[in-house]
Write a protein that holds these residues in place. Structure first.
Motif, PDB file in Angstrom:
ATOM      1  N   LYS A 139      -7.199  -3.912  -2.720  1.00 21.18           N
ATOM      2  CA  LYS A 139      -7.814  -2.512  -2.550  1.00 21.18           C
ATOM      3  C   LYS A 139      -7.088  -1.312  -2.457  1.00 21.18           C
ATOM      4  O   LYS A 139      -7.096  -0.397  -3.209  1.00 21.18           O
TER       5      LYS A 139
ATOM      6  N   ASN B 178      -6.886  -9.435  -1.488  1.00 11.27           N
ATOM      7  CA  ASN B 178      -7.743  -7.991  -1.379  1.00 11.27           C
ATOM      8  C   ASN B 178      -6.334  -7.069  -1.663  1.00 11.27           C
ATOM      9  O   ASN B 178      -5.577  -6.612  -0.898  1.00 11.27           O
TER      10      ASN B 178
ATOM     11  N   THR C 250       0.768  -1.103  -0.004  1.00  7.79           N
ATOM     12  CA  THR C 250       0.099  -0.125  -0.062  1.00  7.79           C
ATOM     13  C   THR C 250       1.108   1.394   0.169  1.00  7.79           C
ATOM     14  O   THR C 250       2.126   1.053   0.184  1.00  7.79           O
TER      15      THR C 250
ATOM     16  N   GLY D 253      -7.148 -14.378  -4.868  1.00  6.38           N
ATOM     17  CA  GLY D 253      -8.158 -13.589  -4.334  1.00  6.38           C
ATOM     18  C   GLY D 253      -7.618 -12.720  -3.491  1.00  6.38           C
ATOM     19  O   GLY D 253      -8.420 -12.361  -2.455  1.00  6.38           O
TER      20      GLY D 253
ATOM     21  N   LEU E 193       0.805  -6.441   1.177  1.00  5.26           N
ATOM     22  CA  LEU E 193      -0.413  -6.750   0.971  1.00  5.26           C
ATOM     23  C   LEU E 193      -0.080  -8.430   0.498  1.00  5.26           C
ATOM     24  O   LEU E 193      -0.747  -9.538   0.808  1.00  5.26           O
TER      25      LEU E 193
END
Length: 53
Positions: free
Chosen positions: A40, A38, A7, A36, A13
């Protein structure tokens, strides 16, 4: 050496050791998407991620 997806705050992540299978940022990104993870808040700077679906 680890290839890390982070991030903007430098939180990891997803990461994988650099290897014949995971030679660059793009290959690790594709693997993270396949699992899968995340992503974001993923921050990408100066990396080639063309054609990542």
């Amino acid at each position: 050496m680890m290839i890390q997806l982070k991030t903007i705050e430098e939180e990891i992540l997803y990461e994988l050791p650099k290897s014949d299978l995971f030679q660059n940022y793009r290959s690790v990104l594709i693997e993270a998407i396949a699992h899968g993870i995340n992503l974001k808040n993923l921050s990408v700077v100066s990396e080639n991620i063309n054609n990542v679906d």
